[in-house]
Design an enzyme around this catalytic site. Structure first.
Site, PDB file in Angstrom:
ATOM      1  N   GLU A 110     -50.079 -24.390 -77.491  1.00  0.00           N
ATOM      2  CA  GLU A 110     -50.221 -23.792 -76.152  1.00  0.00           C
ATOM      3  C   GLU A 110     -51.055 -22.517 -76.236  1.00  0.00           C
ATOM      4  O   GLU A 110     -51.045 -21.853 -77.266  1.00  0.00           O
ATOM      5  CB  GLU A 110     -48.822 -23.387 -75.627  1.00  0.00           C
ATOM      6  CG  GLU A 110     -47.841 -24.520 -75.581  1.00  0.00           C
ATOM      7  CD  GLU A 110     -46.392 -24.043 -75.403  1.00  0.00           C
ATOM      8  OE1 GLU A 110     -46.160 -22.825 -75.282  1.00  0.00           O
ATOM      9  OE2 GLU A 110     -45.506 -24.906 -75.390  1.00  0.00           O
ATOM     10  N   LYS A 112     -51.618 -18.644 -75.838  1.00  0.00           N
ATOM     11  CA  LYS A 112     -50.671 -17.520 -75.844  1.00  0.00           C
ATOM     12  C   LYS A 112     -51.118 -16.540 -74.753  1.00  0.00           C
ATOM     13  O   LYS A 112     -52.138 -15.860 -74.898  1.00  0.00           O
ATOM     14  CB  LYS A 112     -50.671 -16.845 -77.217  1.00  0.00           C
ATOM     15  CG  LYS A 112     -49.654 -15.736 -77.329  1.00  0.00           C
ATOM     16  CD  LYS A 112     -49.460 -15.368 -78.793  1.00  0.00           C
ATOM     17  CE  LYS A 112     -48.440 -14.271 -78.962  1.00  0.00           C
ATOM     18  NZ  LYS A 112     -48.891 -12.967 -78.514  1.00  0.00           N
ATOM     19  N   LYS A 283     -45.940 -24.742 -82.042  1.00  0.00           N
ATOM     20  CA  LYS A 283     -44.478 -24.820 -82.067  1.00  0.00           C
ATOM     21  C   LYS A 283     -44.039 -26.195 -82.542  1.00  0.00           C
ATOM     22  O   LYS A 283     -44.648 -27.200 -82.167  1.00  0.00           O
ATOM     23  CB  LYS A 283     -43.925 -24.641 -80.650  1.00  0.00           C
ATOM     24  CG  LYS A 283     -44.314 -23.361 -79.981  1.00  0.00           C
ATOM     25  CD  LYS A 283     -43.878 -23.359 -78.519  1.00  0.00           C
ATOM     26  CE  LYS A 283     -44.160 -22.003 -77.907  1.00  0.00           C
ATOM     27  NZ  LYS A 283     -43.848 -21.939 -76.490  1.00  0.00           N
ATOM     28  N   CYS A 404     -80.018   9.541 -58.759  1.00  0.00           N
ATOM     29  CA  CYS A 404     -80.381  10.512 -57.717  1.00  0.00           C
ATOM     30  C   CYS A 404     -81.129  11.730 -58.246  1.00  0.00           C
ATOM     31  O   CYS A 404     -81.591  12.549 -57.460  1.00  0.00           O
ATOM     32  CB  CYS A 404     -79.141  10.957 -56.953  1.00  0.00           C
ATOM     33  SG  CYS A 404     -78.102  12.072 -57.906  1.00  0.00           S
ATOM     34  N   CYS A 419     -72.731  12.721 -63.131  1.00  0.00           N
ATOM     35  CA  CYS A 419     -73.747  13.190 -62.193  1.00  0.00           C
ATOM     36  C   CYS A 419     -73.089  14.163 -61.222  1.00  0.00           C
ATOM     37  O   CYS A 419     -71.954  13.978 -60.808  1.00  0.00           O
ATOM     38  CB  CYS A 419     -74.296  11.980 -61.448  1.00  0.00           C
ATOM     39  SG  CYS A 419     -75.093  12.400 -59.904  1.00  0.00           S
ATOM     40  N   CYS A 424     -75.290  11.338 -54.157  1.00  0.00           N
ATOM     41  CA  CYS A 424     -75.778  10.312 -55.082  1.00  0.00           C
ATOM     42  C   CYS A 424     -75.391   8.929 -54.560  1.00  0.00           C
ATOM     43  O   CYS A 424     -74.215   8.660 -54.323  1.00  0.00           O
ATOM     44  CB  CYS A 424     -75.166  10.539 -56.460  1.00  0.00           C
ATOM     45  SG  CYS A 424     -75.617   9.260 -57.638  1.00  0.00           S
TER      46      CYS A 424
END
Ligand code: AMP
Length: 660
Positions: A110, A112, A283, A404, A419, A424
């Site tokens: 399976e 996990k 398992k 910017c 920044c 901006c």
């Protein structure tokens, strides 16, 4: 139909609809019908309090958890798993099992799930309690939050007197991304990964918050089932499926080759699962075989968890680009020559920050090893220095924002470079959301969704534009309508009258929180006066330290900030404080309070000193102007005497305040 019967029937019908929607992923009932029936059930339940039932579909989001989570002692411990990291170790595990059982064993493989283990308890087919794993023996009762997980059935078709099921709670990857985007917009701390986000959500005291996090579950074990016999693990999973649980994908294998192949398949599919995985579990299928093998002090001997090694491949750094996040953080990213890694083609890798680049000395042109270790974004593990071509240079982040052009600053206490641009575009959404938030300009109706719509429609490029919006254009936005548009415009109008302190906080100047904004507004009274303040005058203000003062001065020096202030001024936004100015008789004086005062508490004394422009500090230094010594003053008084700092009695302080 009797109302009592109708309640029963509606509960069954809605529980079934939940199952079809959240477990089978195959909705049969329309959302409209569901909501309608749920409303009807709520009404009926209100009229029949004697029929209250915590497992009713109306109770998925129930009452708050008082304080703390109660302890739950697990009836069957929630064991951990032994990790294996190499194919040979899986082979050894299989050989051990085969030896113990004299061959012929079957295995179940399976994924996990990387989430949180929980135990779900059912009595007579009804969900009664859910607990976290805790230390495996004792966990926490998180029943109310688990009820909000729609794929957990509240009532089971078969009413066993007792059933305990184990599963893994997770936050779907998609939900995690949405949650972090939302947190980022609000300027809140982000979750590092879906696992942490799920853990945080499951331990919420308010199930409404847990519900909004849309957690999900994969169940993978029956811990205990009264009056039910099973011979294999797969049988238990099939039974759980028949009882409407969302069951982990699984595959039965007979040979080591089949097991290896399935582990490989799960690894390749890891991107496709809606949850993160951190391995595959192998398992033993036979339950009697499990009893024969038993457990060590820590792990069962009948299972192992295979952990995938992160796949690594070489590639070449073609370029380094810098992105500006919504909080203004500059994030460097390496553009690399495309490589296939863990099932996807990778064309860039995160470089985190300047420190990371410097430490590894990553340069444009370098050949690097790239890995994907479960995280969404791959990273550079090392530089192959022997392959470095001539003429490369160490890389440094730009000192101006690539979006910017505003200067960048390094966080005082961290590795981030940010920044400083007030307008901006990269930070626009977050700036606007903060600007409009309740503690800032308090513009009702201007939440993240509306802000996003305004920006998308190109109507707003900065907070100043908000005040030029018209009802007509706003009402054309998605889900807006005329009434909401009118309300928004009215809320904007009202916000023009806000006190100066709100506006200062709304600017989002680094280090200037609500309290500092208030203090600044009271001290300077007008925006113009504040704009003229120097670092020196600012540090004289109580609560404003050197770092904050610097940040304020820098903010007002930026042309973007000045532009923002001017547009707001033109729009008629108030720039004056409504609070009476503080006196300034004690301006420039720093006080340290020590010992017990008789006439007021230390807080009251501090407030009075600050109201006269004085500053109160916690420790004595050469810069201290006075130490006020109350009853049984200690080391601070001693230090004042050593440094020759004037010491005032309480009476002398009162006199000074009165004169001031
Ligand atoms: P560890 O915590 O590394 O010891 O790994 C054991 C954990 O893996 C258990 O607590 C389980 O909750 C979790 N787990 C996730 N998926 C599965 C699965 N399919 N089978 C068993 N355990 C699983």
């Amino acid at each position: 139909m009797e109302e009592q019967q109708e309640i029963e029937a509606l509960r069954k019908e809605l529980e079934q609809a939940n199952y079809e929607y959240y477990v089978l992923d195959c909705p049969v009932m329309s959302d409209y019908d569901f909501d309608h029936k749920l409303r009807r059930l709520e009404e009926l339940e209100a009229a029949h309090p004697e029929m209250a039932d915590p497992s009713s579909p109306t109770q998925r989001v129930g009452g708050k958890v008082a304080d703390g989570f109660a302890e739950v002692v697990h009836r069957v411990p929630l064991e951990s798993l032994q990790d294996v990291f190499a194919p040979e170790e899986t082979t050894e595990f299989v050989q051990r099992v085969e030896e113990a059982l004299s061959g012929g064993a079957e295995y179940d493989v399976e994924p996990k799930v990387d989430g949180l283990s929980v135990a779900l308890e059912y009595r007579d087919g009804v969900f009664v309690r859910g607990a976290t794993r805790g230390d495996g023996q004792v966990g926490e009762d998180v029943t109310e939050n688990l009820r909000t997980v729609r794929s957990i059935p509240m009532a089971l078709p078969e009413k066993l007197s007792s059933l305990i099921v184990r599963g893994e709670i997770y936050m779907p990857k998609k939900v995690f991304e949405e949650l972090n985007t939302d947190l980022e917009l609000r300027g809140k701390a982000l979750f590092a990964n879906p696992r942490n986000a799920a853990a945080g959500s499951l331990r919420q005291h308010d199930p409404k918050i847990a519900a909004a996090r849309r957690l999900d579950i994969q169940v993978f074990n029956i811990q205990y089932a009264e009056g039910k016999e099973f011979t294999t693990h797969t049988e238990t999973l099939e039974y759980l499926q028949s009882q409407h649980f969302k069951v982990i994908p699984h595959m039965v294998c007979h040979t080591i080759q089949e097991i290896s192949q399935e582990i490989g398949c799960i690894g390749e599919r890891r991107e496709d699962y809606p949850f993160d995985i951190d391995g595959a579990v192998v398992k033993l299928n036979s339950l009697s075989g499990r009893t024969v093998l038993g457990s060590t002090a820590k792990f069962p001997r009948w299972a192992v968890a295979y952990k995938y090694p992160p796949e690594q491949k070489p590639s070449k750094v073609v370029d380094i680009v810098v992105q500006v996040g919504r909080t203004g953080v500059l994030t460097p990213k390496a553009v690399i020559e495309p490589v296939r890694l863990a099932g996807t083609t990778v064309t860039n890798a995160t470089l985190h920050n300047q420190d990371f680049i410097t430490e590894k000395d990553i340069r444009i042109g370098d050949t690097v090893m790239v890995q994907k270790a479960g995280e969404i974004i791959p990273e550079i593990v090392s530089v192959l220095k022997d392959e470095r071509p001539d003429g490369t240079v160490p890389y440094h982040l730009p000192d101006h924002c690539p979006v910017c052009g505003a200067p960048v600053v390094r966080d005082e206490d961290g590795a981030h470079i940010r920044c400083t641009g007030a307008e901006c575009p990269a930070q626009l959404l977050r700036h606007l959301v903060h600007f409009a938030s309740r503690d800032a300009m308090d513009i009702e109706g201007l939440g993240p969704a509306v802000v996003e719509a305004l920006v998308k429609a190109d109507l707003v490029h900065g907070p100043g534009d908000l005040y030029h919006l018209g009802t007509g254009e706003v009402s054309k936005l998605d889900r807006m309508g005329k009434k909401s548009a009118e309300n928004l415009i009215m809320a904007l109008e009202r916000s023009k009258e806000n006190d100066l302190s709100r506006l200062l906080f709304a600017f989002g100047i680094r280090q200037v929180g609500q309290k500092a904004a208030k203090v600044l507004a009271v001290r300077f009274q007008t925006m113009d006066a504040l704009m003229e303040a120097t670092e020196e005058t600012l540090t004289e203000v109580p609560d404003i330290g050197g770092i904050t003062a610097k940040s304020i001065v820098e903010w007002f020096q930026s042309p973007q900030s000045l532009h923002l202030v001017e547009t707001l001024r033109e729009a008629g936004v108030n720039m004056v404080s409504r609070e009476a100015p503080a006196g300034d008789k004690l301006a420039g004086k720093t006080f340290v309070l020590t010992g017990t005062l008789e006439h007021f508490t230390r807080d009251e004394a501090s407030t009075k000193i600050e109201a006269q422009g004085g500053k109160v500090s916690g420790s004595v230094s050469k810069k201290t102007s006075y130490v006020v010594a109350g009853e049984s003053a200690g080391s601070k008084l001693k230090k004042a005497n050593e440094l020759g700092i004037p010491v005032l009695s309480e009476a002398e302080l009162i006199q000074l305040l009165d004169e001031a």
